[in-house]
Design a protein around this motif. Structure first.
Motif, PDB file in Angstrom:
ATOM      1  N   ARG A 524       0.926  -1.272   0.064  1.00  0.00           N
ATOM      2  CA  ARG A 524       0.023  -0.130  -0.040  1.00  0.00           C
ATOM      3  C   ARG A 524       0.811   1.253  -0.080  1.00  0.00           C
ATOM      4  O   ARG A 524       0.991   2.163  -0.837  1.00  0.00           O
ATOM      5  CB  ARG A 524      -0.893  -0.073   1.078  1.00  0.00           C
ATOM      6  N   SER A 525       1.610   1.268   0.878  1.00  0.00           N
ATOM      7  CA  SER A 525       2.929   2.388   1.019  1.00  0.00           C
ATOM      8  C   SER A 525       4.250   1.391   1.063  1.00  0.00           C
ATOM      9  O   SER A 525       4.173   0.601   1.701  1.00  0.00           O
ATOM     10  CB  SER A 525       2.757   3.312   2.103  1.00  0.00           C
ATOM     11  N   GLY A 557      -7.122   0.011  -6.392  1.00  0.00           N
ATOM     12  CA  GLY A 557      -7.090   1.127  -5.416  1.00  0.00           C
ATOM     13  C   GLY A 557      -8.191   1.335  -4.844  1.00  0.00           C
ATOM     14  O   GLY A 557      -8.446   2.243  -3.804  1.00  0.00           O
ATOM     15  N   LEU A 567      -7.693   1.538   1.761  1.00  0.00           N
ATOM     16  CA  LEU A 567      -7.157   1.690   0.615  1.00  0.00           C
ATOM     17  C   LEU A 567      -5.985   0.557   0.366  1.00  0.00           C
ATOM     18  O   LEU A 567      -5.225   0.396   1.188  1.00  0.00           O
ATOM     19  CB  LEU A 567      -6.730   3.230  -0.104  1.00  0.00           C
ATOM     20  N   GLN A 569      -4.041   1.348  -2.301  1.00  0.00           N
ATOM     21  CA  GLN A 569      -2.958   2.228  -3.141  1.00  0.00           C
ATOM     22  C   GLN A 569      -2.842   3.258  -2.211  1.00  0.00           C
ATOM     23  O   GLN A 569      -3.617   4.114  -1.911  1.00  0.00           O
ATOM     24  CB  GLN A 569      -3.111   2.606  -4.392  1.00  0.00           C
ATOM     25  N   ALA A 570      -1.531   3.827  -1.982  1.00  0.00           N
ATOM     26  CA  ALA A 570      -1.402   5.063  -1.271  1.00  0.00           C
ATOM     27  C   ALA A 570       0.244   5.528  -1.641  1.00  0.00           C
ATOM     28  O   ALA A 570       0.642   5.034  -2.814  1.00  0.00           O
ATOM     29  CB  ALA A 570      -1.232   4.688   0.260  1.00  0.00           C
ATOM     30  N   GLU A 571       0.608   6.468  -0.972  1.00  0.00           N
ATOM     31  CA  GLU A 571       1.991   7.090  -1.504  1.00  0.00           C
ATOM     32  C   GLU A 571       2.964   5.984  -1.345  1.00  0.00           C
ATOM     33  O   GLU A 571       2.979   5.333  -0.148  1.00  0.00           O
ATOM     34  CB  GLU A 571       2.355   8.189  -0.413  1.00  0.00           C
ATOM     35  N   THR A 598      -2.872   8.318  -4.195  1.00  0.00           N
ATOM     36  CA  THR A 598      -4.030   7.838  -3.526  1.00  0.00           C
ATOM     37  C   THR A 598      -5.198   8.172  -4.285  1.00  0.00           C
ATOM     38  O   THR A 598      -5.564   9.110  -4.765  1.00  0.00           O
ATOM     39  CB  THR A 598      -4.272   8.986  -2.232  1.00  0.00           C
ATOM     40  N   SER A 601      -8.926   9.515  -2.966  1.00  0.00           N
ATOM     41  CA  SER A 601      -8.854  11.304  -2.527  1.00  0.00           C
ATOM     42  C   SER A 601      -7.941  12.213  -3.274  1.00  0.00           C
ATOM     43  O   SER A 601      -8.193  13.374  -3.375  1.00  0.00           O
ATOM     44  CB  SER A 601      -8.363  11.177  -0.949  1.00  0.00           C
TER      45      SER A 601
END
Length: 846
Positions: A524-525, A557, A567, A569-571, A598, A601
């Protein structure tokens, strides 16, 4: 005859040509020709010597049947055998049949020999009938002579026995057979199977069980080979005080107490070979995945420490653990088999002593989704408040095996210098490697792997407080590699993958932690440099580095996970300090990021920087990030983003219907001395998606900031630069705006572009003119960023005054308003007729 001598060329015709300038000839070509000739002769000689000896004869072992002419093809024989029916024979095979020696003329399958002979398959080479008859006569004569000699020898031996031996010796020698001779010596036959009880009262016994070994009579038996499966080995009865050693070995793997004799007087001692290891099977481990073989291993720890041997779980078996093993100082444990733990609370190995080494070529497996324990742990002593802990030091776990199915795969608490170099750590609920209050814990070349789409459980209930070493309640996270309050811990050349719920790598307030050359896949990150707010004030990470990385995220995502991780997917990267402190001098460099951000958002992007002080991002490429490649928020001080390339940053949800304007770079929070240098935003896939890279760099809400831009290229973006407040921006900036001329009844206006670079503004002016009845003409609309700190004049400006062209002056005020005059003396323009400006560029220093 000796081998011919290879010719050499000693004379240079090229040299001759150089000396004879008046009489040139092609010496170079001649040299080349001679060299080619030499090579040909050399090759011939080399080929000749492979078949001819130096004395002129043919080389040894160089001629076989293939080299003979057809008429000599029958010259050789294959090794002879006895003839047999229903056998495949080939030409040149030889056999003995009766008194004859035959060679096969044809390849055939044998039937009846006489029929095959008549068919021409065999040819008689030699007939030994006469020789065998004569030899039989000689053998008969020899047998008679031997019988006479034997009778004479027997008579001589009997005379000697009567004169020279005892009655017992005569009984032994006169025994009718071996059984009679063994009986005279009171020896018993060793059985080849079944019971060995008939040996139990004699030396060199073979007891079937350890119990039988301990029951032997040591007055007559001092050597025994234990036959019990797993415990096999030679034991010698040793006299002396063995009580202490027997106490060290409760499972009697090496030292076994005799039933009838105190250990202070002696013990059965295993003969140890050069392997320098104690298999747990010696202590009674069965490897049947049912009994507690962990307890057996723990019972052998003291023995292995005393002997200086490693504790060994052999391969080919599955060892159930219901007991944790605590290796002694300096001890090595080797696991070649499979260790299986079904309990949700039992760890496999806990290292509480220095200089321990665990080598796993097999596997160590926990209970999986219900696990609450650590698989392998280095555990120092956490002390009371304000007192430093006692560290456990110098440990290692190595091998090509795996650790899987635990809450935490490998954990260090209050440990120093632990090297982790195991092939695979997999499917652990919370962390694969976690280091609390530890120093110099390094993971090399391991694969840390989870399961996509599965959340193994909740967060830990406690973390160690780095300030006073007391437990503090906290909400932990499902990180695969975390370094809470640790120093110089890191990963080198690892693959960290398949963590859709949280972070692949996290410093969690560690100092000097590092990721070097790691690959992150579907986390995810990926790499997270974070602090902690557990205490007041909070504590940020210091001097941490992520370098040489590749980060990929191709997860869905939009797929939700268990709260609070919603989520996948993130940074890709965080540099994140607590709100009341900073992440200090942390660096991200030399890597590539694919498809992070992200998507729901659109807030952050590939790299999020929040409350960082010092450090920066260097030489990184981000491709297809959601929203931004680099997003700076919070309060960042002296932070640099340099040589970062943002390729196709895209809007959440992608497509032209995106809800925001994707940027290459964005700095939205407070900033002091934040530098963007050599950065590029590229827009390459507009044929597929036009809603990408709309803004090169965005600086919204920049009041009270100090942001500098230098040597960047955002020219591919429809809006290279964007801000809603120009305060604090310096270095480079480019913006298009609407310029309007005042002093007209209907003020003309057009699109102008201002660019700031190295403290100098260049303004591209459109052609504007109209009829005016005043002497004043000003231009408005220029953003305040480009306004000078004091009034600046630009001379030689092309103007229109009273329908005539002239070169006048543009005076730029600190408000950004530009006033126009018709000459260097600042004379006013004519009050009537047409006036305006030509399309041109003017410039001034800020």
């Amino acid at each position: 005859m000796a081998d011919p001598t290879k010719p050499t060329i000693d004379y240079s015709y090229t040299g001759f040509q150089q000396e004879q300038q008046d009489n040139p000839f092609p010496g170079t070509q001649l040299d080349n020709d001679l060299a080619n000739l030499k090579r040909g002769i050399d090759g011939t000689i080399d080929a000749l010597t492979s078949v001819r000896r130096s004395d002129g004869a043919v080389q040894n072992n160089s001629i076989g049947f293939d080299q003979l002419k057809a008429e000599l093809d029958g010259f050789g024989f294959n090794p002879p055998t006895e003839w047999a029916t229903e056998t495949n024979y080939i030409a040149r095979d030889t056999v003995f049949e009766g008194a004859g020696f035959y060679q096969a003329l044809l390849s055939h399958r044998s039937g009846v020999f006489d029929d095959d002979l008549a068919a021409g398959s065999w040819v008689l080479v030699a007939d030994f009938t006469a020789a065998t008859s004569e030899a039989a006569g000689y053998a008969e004569d020899a047998a008679g002579s031997a019988e006479d000699a034997a009778g004479a020898a027997t008579a001589a031996i009997s005379a000697w026995m009567d004169a020279e031996t005892t009655e017992a010796g005569r009984t032994l020698l006169a025994g009718a057979d071996a059984a009679a001779q063994r009986a005279s010596l009171e020896l018993k036959t060793v059985a080849t199977s079944g019971s060995y009880d008939d040996l139990s009262d004699k030396p060199n016994a073979f007891p079937l069980t350890l119990t039988a070994l301990k029951a032997l009579d040591t007055t007559t038996i001092t050597s025994a080979f234990l036959m019990e499966a797993g415990r096999e080995g030679l034991f010698i009865w040793r006299t002396g005080d063995y009580a202490a050693r027997v106490a060290l070995d409760p499972n009697e793997a090496v030292y076994a107490k005799a039933d009838a004799i105190a250990a202070t007087l002696g013990a059965w001692v295993r003969v140890l070979g050069p392997a320098m290891s104690v298999p747990v099977t010696w202590g009674g481990a069965l490897g049947d995945d049912a009994n507690d073989d962990g307890a057996v291993g723990q019972a052998l720890v003291a023995l292995c420490s005393y002997l200086g041997f490693e504790l060994w779980y052999p391969g080919g078996k599955t060892y159930r653990f219901a007991t944790t093993i605590y290796p002694a100082e300096g001890m090595r444990v080797r696991v070649d088999g499979a260790i299986n733990i079904v309990s949700t609370t039992v760890s496999a190995f806990v290292m509480q002593n220095d200089n321990t080494h665990l080598h796993i070529d097999g596997s160590v497996t926990g209970p999986g989704a219900t696990a609450t324990q650590t698989g392998v742990q280095w555990l120092g002593t956490s002390a009371v408040a304000a007192t430093a802990p006692v560290y456990v030091e110098n440990g290692a776990v190595t091998g090509i095996g795996k650790i899987s199915g635990f809450y935490q795969g490998i954990e260090t608490q209050f440990a120093k210098n632990v090297q982790i170099d195991i092939k695979l750590i997999q499917n652990c609920r919370h962390s694969h490697v976690i280091a609390y209050c530890s120093e110099d814990v390094v993971v090399r070349g391991s694969v840390l792997d989870g399961i996509i789409g599965v959340v193994f459980g909740t967060s830990p209930s406690q973390e160690i407080n780095g300030y006073n070493f007391t437990a503090t309640t906290a909400s932990g996270t499902s990180d695969y590699v975390r370094y809470p309050r640790s120093k110089r811990c890191g990963t080198i050349g690892c693959v960290i993958k398949n963590n859709p719920t949280w972070h692949g790598w996290d410093t969690h307030a560690g100092d000097g932690c590092f990721s070097k050359g790691d690959i992150f896949w579907n986390c995810r990150s990926a790499g997270v440099i974070t602090g902690t707010g557990l205490t007041s004030p909070g504590r940020g990470a210091i001097d941490c580095t992520i370098s040489g990385f590749k980060m990929y995220n191709y997860l869905d995502g939009t797929n939700t996970q268990a709260t609070p991780n919603t989520l996948q997917q993130a940074e890709a990267i965080w540099i994140l300090g607590p709100s009341d402190t900073y992440a200090v001098n942390c660096v991200v460099r030399d890597g590539s990021i694919y498809n992070h951000g992200t998507p729901a958002s659109g807030a952050s992007g590939a790299i999020l920087v929040l409350n960082a002080k010092g450090g920066g991002i260097f030489n990184v490429t981000s491709t297809d990030a959601y929203s931004n490649a680099v997003y700076c928020a919070g309060n960042n001080i002296d932070f640099t983003t340099k040589d970062v390339v943002a390729i196709n940053p895209r809007s959440p949800g992608s497509g032209s219907g995106g809800t925001d304007n994707p940027c290459g770079f964005q700095c939205a929070g407070d900033g002091n001395e934040v530098l963007f240098e050599g950065c590029v935003t590229r827009r390459t896939d507009t044929s597929v998606d036009t809603h990408v890279a709309l803004i090169g760099i965005a600086l919204p809400n920049t009041a009270d900031k100090s942001i500098r831009i230098k040597g960047c290229d955002f020219s591919e973006c429809p809006t290279p630069y964007f801000t809603s407040n120009y305060t604090g921006i310096s270095g480079e900036w480019e913006e298009t705006f609407t310029m309007a001329l005042t002093g007209f009844g209907s003020p003309p206006s057009g699109s102008a572009k201002a660019r700031l670079a190295e403290g100098r503004v260049t303004l591209t002016i459109p052609a504007l003119s109209d009829t005016s009845n005043t002497t004043d003409m000003t231009a408005t609309g220029m953003p305040a960023l480009f306004a000078p700190t004091a009034t600046r004049n630009a001379y030689g400006v092309a103007l229109i005054d009273n329908n005539l062209s002239t070169f006048g002056v543009a005076s730029v005020a600190t408000t950004g308003v530009i006033s126009w005059f018709k000459n260097a003396g600042a004379d006013a323009l004519t009050a009537s007729s047409t006036k305006g400006v030509f399309a041109q560029e003017i410039a001034w220093n800020l």
